[in-house]
Motif scaffolding. Sequence first.
Motif, PDB file in Angstrom:
ATOM      1  N   PHE A 123       0.777  -1.050  -0.085  1.00 57.53           N
ATOM      2  CA  PHE A 123      -0.144  -0.133   0.164  1.00 57.53           C
ATOM      3  C   PHE A 123       0.977   1.137   0.083  1.00 57.53           C
ATOM      4  O   PHE A 123       1.892   1.266   0.847  1.00 57.53           O
ATOM      5  N   LEU A 124       0.662   2.345  -0.802  1.00 57.13           N
ATOM      6  CA  LEU A 124       1.177   3.386  -0.726  1.00 57.13           C
ATOM      7  C   LEU A 124       0.308   4.618  -0.197  1.00 57.13           C
ATOM      8  O   LEU A 124      -0.660   4.656  -1.082  1.00 57.13           O
ATOM      9  N   LEU A 125       0.573   5.279   0.883  1.00 59.15           N
ATOM     10  CA  LEU A 125      -0.254   6.457   1.219  1.00 59.15           C
ATOM     11  C   LEU A 125       0.742   7.524   1.112  1.00 59.15           C
ATOM     12  O   LEU A 125       1.758   7.711   1.382  1.00 59.15           O
ATOM     13  N   ALA A 142       4.351  -1.224   8.363  1.00 60.39           N
ATOM     14  CA  ALA A 142       5.141  -0.013   7.765  1.00 60.39           C
ATOM     15  C   ALA A 142       6.546  -0.345   7.299  1.00 60.39           C
ATOM     16  O   ALA A 142       7.168  -1.157   8.098  1.00 60.39           O
ATOM     17  N   LEU A 143       7.004  -0.049   6.265  1.00 61.66           N
ATOM     18  CA  LEU A 143       8.074  -0.332   5.609  1.00 61.66           C
ATOM     19  C   LEU A 143       8.984   0.813   5.409  1.00 61.66           C
ATOM     20  O   LEU A 143      10.128   0.852   5.187  1.00 61.66           O
ATOM     21  N   GLY A 144       8.443   2.088   5.398  1.00 59.57           N
ATOM     22  CA  GLY A 144       9.308   3.351   5.246  1.00 59.57           C
ATOM     23  C   GLY A 144       8.664   4.301   4.148  1.00 59.57           C
ATOM     24  O   GLY A 144       7.684   4.000   3.657  1.00 59.57           O
ATOM     25  N   ASP A 145       9.583   5.126   3.880  1.00 57.39           N
ATOM     26  CA  ASP A 145       8.964   5.968   2.857  1.00 57.39           C
ATOM     27  C   ASP A 145       9.642   5.469   1.432  1.00 57.39           C
ATOM     28  O   ASP A 145      10.767   4.854   1.465  1.00 57.39           O
ATOM     29  N   VAL A 146       9.048   5.874   0.505  1.00 62.59           N
ATOM     30  CA  VAL A 146       9.354   5.749  -0.905  1.00 62.59           C
ATOM     31  C   VAL A 146       9.064   6.899  -1.995  1.00 62.59           C
ATOM     32  O   VAL A 146       7.968   7.577  -1.640  1.00 62.59           O
TER      33      VAL A 146
END
Length: 161
Positions: A123-125, A142-146
Amino acid sequence: MAHSEDTRITFARLPEIAPEEIIAHMSDPRMAEHMPLLTFTWDRDRLDAFVATKEACWQRDGLGHWAFLADGTYVGWGGFQKEGEEWDFGLVLRPENFGLGMRIAKQALDFARADARISYVTFLLPPSRRKLGALARLGARALGDVDYEGERFLKFRLDTM
């Protein structure tokens, strides 16, 4: 719009929805608040290109985006899109139908769980989304920022197997 637990949620393909329904939905100024890539005006040409792109995913991958219906009425769109080796899940509801998000997400994720190709979804939010409890309730982490198309997103992962 209030919906009860008796509200019937069904999925349709995007070409089955009247174009003016999707254009009106995506032209609502509230949509751009949490969609940093929404920097253009929706019109029939934009919609036709969007639907063609989403239908191409179905042809290529056997899975893609749906229109979501509540008791037969269009309430939004979303689904799965393969990004590299990952399956990303998106959900874009009309603001008055945000309350259906968890039900629709669970129903859509059942498709992912039944598909042996999909061991997890992402999921990208946008960072503007502060209420992330629904993702936690689904079991996403959460995996972090992209960076995606020049914009920062928060990335989450949900194992489906």
